[in-house]
Design a protein around this motif. Structure first.
Motif, PDB file in Angstrom:
ATOM      1  N   GLY A  16       0.852  -1.179   0.000  1.00 41.58           N
ATOM      2  CA  GLY A  16       0.000   0.000   0.000  1.00 41.58           C
ATOM      3  C   GLY A  16       0.886   1.226   0.000  1.00 41.58           C
ATOM      4  O   GLY A  16       2.019   1.185   0.474  1.00 41.58           O
ATOM      5  N   PRO A  75      -3.438   6.848   4.177  1.00 41.56           N
ATOM      6  CA  PRO A  75      -3.526   5.795   3.161  1.00 41.56           C
ATOM      7  C   PRO A  75      -3.850   6.379   1.791  1.00 41.56           C
ATOM      8  O   PRO A  75      -4.790   7.158   1.644  1.00 41.56           O
ATOM      9  N   HIS A 112      -3.018   4.384  -1.854  1.00 38.48           N
ATOM     10  CA  HIS A 112      -3.493   3.402  -2.830  1.00 38.48           C
ATOM     11  C   HIS A 112      -2.965   2.000  -2.539  1.00 38.48           C
ATOM     12  O   HIS A 112      -1.919   1.828  -1.920  1.00 38.48           O
ATOM     13  N   SER A 113      -3.718   1.004  -3.015  1.00 37.26           N
ATOM     14  CA  SER A 113      -3.439  -0.400  -2.714  1.00 37.26           C
ATOM     15  C   SER A 113      -2.625  -1.080  -3.812  1.00 37.26           C
ATOM     16  O   SER A 113      -2.477  -0.556  -4.920  1.00 37.26           O
ATOM     17  N   TRP A 130      -7.449   7.127  -2.118  1.00 39.49           N
ATOM     18  CA  TRP A 130      -8.382   6.294  -2.870  1.00 39.49           C
ATOM     19  C   TRP A 130      -9.837   6.621  -2.560  1.00 39.49           C
ATOM     20  O   TRP A 130     -10.692   6.527  -3.436  1.00 39.49           O
ATOM     21  N   ASN A 131     -10.131   7.039  -1.310  1.00 40.74           N
ATOM     22  CA  ASN A 131     -11.513   7.334  -0.924  1.00 40.74           C
ATOM     23  C   ASN A 131     -11.835   8.831  -0.956  1.00 40.74           C
ATOM     24  O   ASN A 131     -12.866   9.254  -0.430  1.00 40.74           O
ATOM     25  N   ASN A 181     -18.676  -0.677   2.822  1.00 35.27           N
ATOM     26  CA  ASN A 181     -18.907   0.757   3.061  1.00 35.27           C
ATOM     27  C   ASN A 181     -19.121   1.523   1.751  1.00 35.27           C
ATOM     28  O   ASN A 181     -18.665   2.660   1.597  1.00 35.27           O
ATOM     29  N   LYS A 232     -12.197  -6.465   2.678  1.00 31.03           N
ATOM     30  CA  LYS A 232     -11.929  -5.038   2.492  1.00 31.03           C
ATOM     31  C   LYS A 232     -12.161  -4.654   1.036  1.00 31.03           C
ATOM     32  O   LYS A 232     -12.300  -5.508   0.155  1.00 31.03           O
ATOM     33  N   ALA A 233     -12.209  -3.348   0.792  1.00 34.89           N
ATOM     34  CA  ALA A 233     -12.338  -2.843  -0.576  1.00 34.89           C
ATOM     35  C   ALA A 233     -11.031  -3.067  -1.326  1.00 34.89           C
ATOM     36  O   ALA A 233      -9.949  -3.039  -0.733  1.00 34.89           O
ATOM     37  N   ASP A 275      -8.454  -0.337  -0.866  1.00 39.63           N
ATOM     38  CA  ASP A 275      -7.947  -0.077   0.486  1.00 39.63           C
ATOM     39  C   ASP A 275      -6.467  -0.439   0.585  1.00 39.63           C
ATOM     40  O   ASP A 275      -6.093  -1.595   0.393  1.00 39.63           O
ATOM     41  N   THR A 305      -4.703  -0.980   3.033  1.00 41.74           N
ATOM     42  CA  THR A 305      -4.397  -1.875   4.153  1.00 41.74           C
ATOM     43  C   THR A 305      -4.895  -3.302   3.901  1.00 41.74           C
ATOM     44  O   THR A 305      -4.980  -4.095   4.841  1.00 41.74           O
ATOM     45  N   ASN A 306      -5.182  -3.634   2.647  1.00 52.24           N
ATOM     46  CA  ASN A 306      -5.714  -4.964   2.341  1.00 52.24           C
ATOM     47  C   ASN A 306      -4.601  -6.013   2.260  1.00 52.24           C
ATOM     48  O   ASN A 306      -4.329  -6.591   1.207  1.00 52.24           O
TER      49      ASN A 306
END
Length: 271
Positions: free
Chosen positions: A100, A108, A110-111, A135-136, A163, A206-207, A210, A212-213
């Protein structure tokens, strides 16, 4: 070749209903043909019904096993595609993507799955994302509501949104996919065929956007929010760093699993 994402095996319930419908139709036709000539035929009808129910009960376990085999095969195909994307990314960038990305304040961004988008036929989606924003962020959020087929297992038991964002049914190995730290194959001294890269999850979804995935394989194989695992239980389909895909049983020795999780631990992995 790539499996078609839309094809799924029928559920046991669907098979049972279909068999019952066929059995019922056969009985009705049989009754009409006989014209209710004799009461003794009802004994035959009842016997046929009992035999039909017994046959369905015997068939359901086989149907369930066939369905699980089909979903496992499609999930393996997804991970093969993800593994190919990892290696194509490595060919271009000289390393695998970081687990990430985070800005200098620890926010955070991007994944690893976002970084792989151009290599899984999702370049148009990737090109719409502003990598300078999280990302969000409201600017990016609409793009991260888009479902990405290779990131979804063929199951109804896992959520497809988290979410409001599109989910991923896979996670990365946090001992390899580190934050802000891309790793190259040269650093995997334990051997890429012995080192876990990513795998299925059965809980804590998770998305895909995310950062943190990732999760630790050393937590064991299961359905926990911090574990790798299949929704059906029994183990997990995992992607190795060489791009191969294998099924790992939930009964695997924890020390062996830990050895497979680290890229340069110099452990000896037993058969």
């Amino acid at each position: 070749g790539r499996l078609q994402q839309g094809l799924q095996a029928p559920s046991p319930t669907e098979v049972a209903v279909g068999l019952l419908a066929v059995l019922g139709a056969a009985v009705v036709i049989f009754v009409l043909a006989l014209g209710f000539r004799s009461f003794r035929w009802w004994g035959t009808f009842i016997a046929c019904g009992i035999i039909g129910i017994v046959l369905i009960a015997l068939l359901l376990p086989s149907v369930q096993q066939a369905r699980e085999a089909a979903t496992r095969t499609q999930s393996m195909n997804n991970l093969h595609q993800i593994g190919l994307a990892f290696h194509n990314f490595h060919d271009v960038a000289g390393a695998f993507p970081a687990g990430g990305t985070f800005d200098q304040n620890g926010r955070p961004m991007h994944s690893w799955e976002t970084q792989l988008l151009p290599y899984i036929d999702q370049a148009p989606l990737y090109n719409q994302i502003d990598l300078q924003r999280p990302w969000n962020d409201p600017v990016n959020a609409p793009h991260f509501r888009t479902q990405v087929p290779p990131y979804l297992q063929p199951t109804e038991s896992l959520p497809r949104t988290v979410n409001g964002f599109a989910a991923s049914h896979y996670a990365g190995n946090q001992r390899v996919l580190l934050p802000n730290a891309p790793i190259s194959i040269r650093q995997v001294t334990d051997g890429t065929s012995n080192t876990l890269l990513a795998g299925e999850v059965a809980g804590g979804v998770k998305a895909w956007g995310d950062p943190t995935n990732t999760r630790d394989p050393a937590a064991g194989i299961g359905s926990g929010a911090f574990q790798f695992g299949r929704p059906e239980g029994g183990g997990a389909v995992m992607l190795m760093m060489d791009g191969s895909v294998r099924f790992i049983s939930a009964d695997i020795d924890r020390q062996t699993l830990l050895a497979m999780a680290t890229p340069a631990g110099n452990e000896v992995i037993g058969e």
